[in-house]
Design a protein around this motif. Structure first.
Motif, PDB file in Angstrom:
ATOM      1  N   LYS A  75       0.798  -1.227   0.000  1.00 30.91           N
ATOM      2  CA  LYS A  75       0.000   0.000   0.000  1.00 30.91           C
ATOM      3  C   LYS A  75       0.830   1.278   0.000  1.00 30.91           C
ATOM      4  O   LYS A  75       0.388   2.293  -0.506  1.00 30.91           O
ATOM      5  N   ASN A  76       2.028   1.236   0.564  1.00 27.15           N
ATOM      6  CA  ASN A  76       2.842   2.436   0.676  1.00 27.15           C
ATOM      7  C   ASN A  76       4.102   2.330  -0.157  1.00 27.15           C
ATOM      8  O   ASN A  76       4.593   1.249  -0.453  1.00 27.15           O
ATOM      9  N   PHE A  77       4.627   3.489  -0.506  1.00 32.99           N
ATOM     10  CA  PHE A  77       5.873   3.602  -1.250  1.00 32.99           C
ATOM     11  C   PHE A  77       6.757   4.559  -0.471  1.00 32.99           C
ATOM     12  O   PHE A  77       6.289   5.560   0.056  1.00 32.99           O
ATOM     13  N   ILE A  78       8.033   4.255  -0.414  1.00 36.74           N
ATOM     14  CA  ILE A  78       8.951   5.072   0.377  1.00 36.74           C
ATOM     15  C   ILE A  78       9.596   6.131  -0.505  1.00 36.74           C
ATOM     16  O   ILE A  78      10.156   5.822  -1.548  1.00 36.74           O
ATOM     17  N   ILE A  79       9.504   7.363  -0.062  1.00 37.91           N
ATOM     18  CA  ILE A  79      10.237   8.464  -0.669  1.00 37.91           C
ATOM     19  C   ILE A  79      11.264   8.904   0.357  1.00 37.91           C
ATOM     20  O   ILE A  79      10.936   9.185   1.507  1.00 37.91           O
ATOM     21  N   GLU A  80      12.507   8.932  -0.082  1.00 37.98           N
ATOM     22  CA  GLU A  80      13.611   9.236   0.817  1.00 37.98           C
ATOM     23  C   GLU A  80      14.040  10.681   0.621  1.00 37.98           C
ATOM     24  O   GLU A  80      14.051  11.196  -0.479  1.00 37.98           O
ATOM     25  N   ARG A  81      14.403  11.276   1.737  1.00 39.82           N
ATOM     26  CA  ARG A  81      14.844  12.657   1.705  1.00 39.82           C
ATOM     27  C   ARG A  81      15.854  12.895   2.792  1.00 39.82           C
ATOM     28  O   ARG A  81      15.523  12.902   3.967  1.00 39.82           O
ATOM     29  N   LYS A  82      17.103  13.039   2.410  1.00 40.97           N
ATOM     30  CA  LYS A  82      18.170  13.355   3.365  1.00 40.97           C
ATOM     31  C   LYS A  82      18.131  12.435   4.578  1.00 40.97           C
ATOM     32  O   LYS A  82      17.981  12.881   5.704  1.00 40.97           O
ATOM     33  N   GLU A  83      18.217  11.161   4.339  1.00 38.20           N
ATOM     34  CA  GLU A  83      18.275  10.113   5.359  1.00 38.20           C
ATOM     35  C   GLU A  83      16.981   9.924   6.144  1.00 38.20           C
ATOM     36  O   GLU A  83      16.948   9.223   7.142  1.00 38.20           O
ATOM     37  N   ASN A 118      13.781  21.930   2.127  1.00 30.38           N
ATOM     38  CA  ASN A 118      12.708  21.570   3.069  1.00 30.38           C
ATOM     39  C   ASN A 118      11.386  22.195   2.669  1.00 30.38           C
ATOM     40  O   ASN A 118      10.348  21.539   2.688  1.00 30.38           O
ATOM     41  N   LYS A 119      11.414  23.469   2.318  1.00 31.01           N
ATOM     42  CA  LYS A 119      10.181  24.172   1.971  1.00 31.01           C
ATOM     43  C   LYS A 119       9.550  23.581   0.698  1.00 31.01           C
ATOM     44  O   LYS A 119       8.342  23.360   0.637  1.00 31.01           O
ATOM     45  N   SER A 120      10.370  23.298  -0.301  1.00 29.11           N
ATOM     46  CA  SER A 120       9.852  22.717  -1.541  1.00 29.11           C
ATOM     47  C   SER A 120       9.263  21.332  -1.292  1.00 29.11           C
ATOM     48  O   SER A 120       8.215  20.989  -1.845  1.00 29.11           O
ATOM     49  N   PHE A 121       9.921  20.551  -0.453  1.00 30.29           N
ATOM     50  CA  PHE A 121       9.389  19.218  -0.167  1.00 30.29           C
ATOM     51  C   PHE A 121       8.069  19.311   0.600  1.00 30.29           C
ATOM     52  O   PHE A 121       7.148  18.534   0.349  1.00 30.29           O
ATOM     53  N   GLN A 122       7.953  20.271   1.517  1.00 36.66           N
ATOM     54  CA  GLN A 122       6.694  20.463   2.243  1.00 36.66           C
ATOM     55  C   GLN A 122       5.570  20.821   1.276  1.00 36.66           C
ATOM     56  O   GLN A 122       4.449  20.334   1.409  1.00 36.66           O
ATOM     57  N   ILE A 123       5.875  21.674   0.307  1.00 34.64           N
ATOM     58  CA  ILE A 123       4.871  22.036  -0.706  1.00 34.64           C
ATOM     59  C   ILE A 123       4.480  20.802  -1.501  1.00 34.64           C
ATOM     60  O   ILE A 123       3.294  20.528  -1.719  1.00 34.64           O
ATOM     61  N   PHE A 124       5.474  20.035  -1.935  1.00 36.33           N
ATOM     62  CA  PHE A 124       5.219  18.813  -2.705  1.00 36.33           C
ATOM     63  C   PHE A 124       4.375  17.824  -1.902  1.00 36.33           C
ATOM     64  O   PHE A 124       3.382  17.303  -2.392  1.00 36.33           O
ATOM     65  N   GLU A 125       4.762  17.588  -0.649  1.00 38.53           N
ATOM     66  CA  GLU A 125       4.057  16.618   0.194  1.00 38.53           C
ATOM     67  C   GLU A 125       2.598  17.037   0.419  1.00 38.53           C
ATOM     68  O   GLU A 125       1.689  16.229   0.289  1.00 38.53           O
ATOM     69  N   TYR A 126       2.375  18.305   0.731  1.00 39.51           N
ATOM     70  CA  TYR A 126       1.014  18.788   0.957  1.00 39.51           C
ATOM     71  C   TYR A 126       0.184  18.662  -0.319  1.00 39.51           C
ATOM     72  O   TYR A 126      -0.970  18.241  -0.289  1.00 39.51           O
ATOM     73  N   TRP A 127       0.781  19.002  -1.468  1.00 37.45           N
ATOM     74  CA  TRP A 127       0.068  18.919  -2.742  1.00 37.45           C
ATOM     75  C   TRP A 127      -0.285  17.471  -3.087  1.00 37.45           C
ATOM     76  O   TRP A 127      -1.383  17.202  -3.573  1.00 37.45           O
ATOM     77  N   ILE A 128       0.622  16.535  -2.833  1.00 39.66           N
ATOM     78  CA  ILE A 128       0.350  15.122  -3.129  1.00 39.66           C
ATOM     79  C   ILE A 128      -0.930  14.676  -2.431  1.00 39.66           C
ATOM     80  O   ILE A 128      -1.771  14.001  -3.006  1.00 39.66           O
ATOM     81  N   TYR A 129      -1.095  15.076  -1.181  1.00 37.20           N
ATOM     82  CA  TYR A 129      -2.270  14.645  -0.421  1.00 37.20           C
ATOM     83  C   TYR A 129      -3.514  15.473  -0.695  1.00 37.20           C
ATOM     84  O   TYR A 129      -4.622  14.951  -0.682  1.00 37.20           O
ATOM     85  N   SER A 130      -3.358  16.771  -0.929  1.00 39.04           N
ATOM     86  CA  SER A 130      -4.531  17.643  -0.966  1.00 39.04           C
ATOM     87  C   SER A 130      -4.847  18.257  -2.325  1.00 39.04           C
ATOM     88  O   SER A 130      -5.912  18.842  -2.495  1.00 39.04           O
ATOM     89  N   ASN A 131      -3.884  18.188  -3.262  1.00 34.94           N
ATOM     90  CA  ASN A 131      -4.062  18.838  -4.562  1.00 34.94           C
ATOM     91  C   ASN A 131      -4.100  20.352  -4.433  1.00 34.94           C
ATOM     92  O   ASN A 131      -4.676  21.039  -5.273  1.00 34.94           O
TER      93      ASN A 131
END
Length: 116
Positions: free
Chosen positions: A11-19, A59-72
């Protein structure tokens, strides 16, 4: 439309970011990205140990990406800069996220223009 069945271990896929590792539901990634859709729905490719590395994103770009993935959407209160737009544009192209609707890049540009 092809039906997708995932067993409990898939069900899940791992996305890695700076360890650090983040688990994203595969179904959400399939909906947002042609790259992930092709990877997860391919019958010939071994997907069991796949990890995507997003370490190049700030960090900021990844937060934007992560929020968009879930919420569009892009989270309110986030200041969009030209550097963030440039950084995420490269990621959008690489991960083939530009087919998603609403398009992350379009949302970034709209928010950037509204700020200025």
């Amino acid at each position: 439309m092809k039906r997708i069945y995932l067993n409990e271990n898939e069900k899940n896929f791992i996305i890695e970011r700076k360890e650090k590792q983040y688990k994203f539901p595969k179904l959400i990634l399939i909906m947002r990205s042609e790259l992930y859709r092709g990877m997860f729905l391919s019958v010939t490719e071994d997907k069991s140990n796949k990890v995507t590395d997003y370490s190049e994103l700030s960090n900021k770009s990844f937060q934007i990406f992560e929020y968009w993935i879930y919420s569009n959407q892009i989270k309110d209160g986030i200041q969009i800069t030209q550097e963030i737009i440039d950084e995420l544009e490269r990621g959008i192209d690489y991960f083939q996220l530009n087919q998603a609707n609403p398009n992350l890049f379009d949302l970034l540009i709209k928010k950037f223009n509204n700020q200025n």
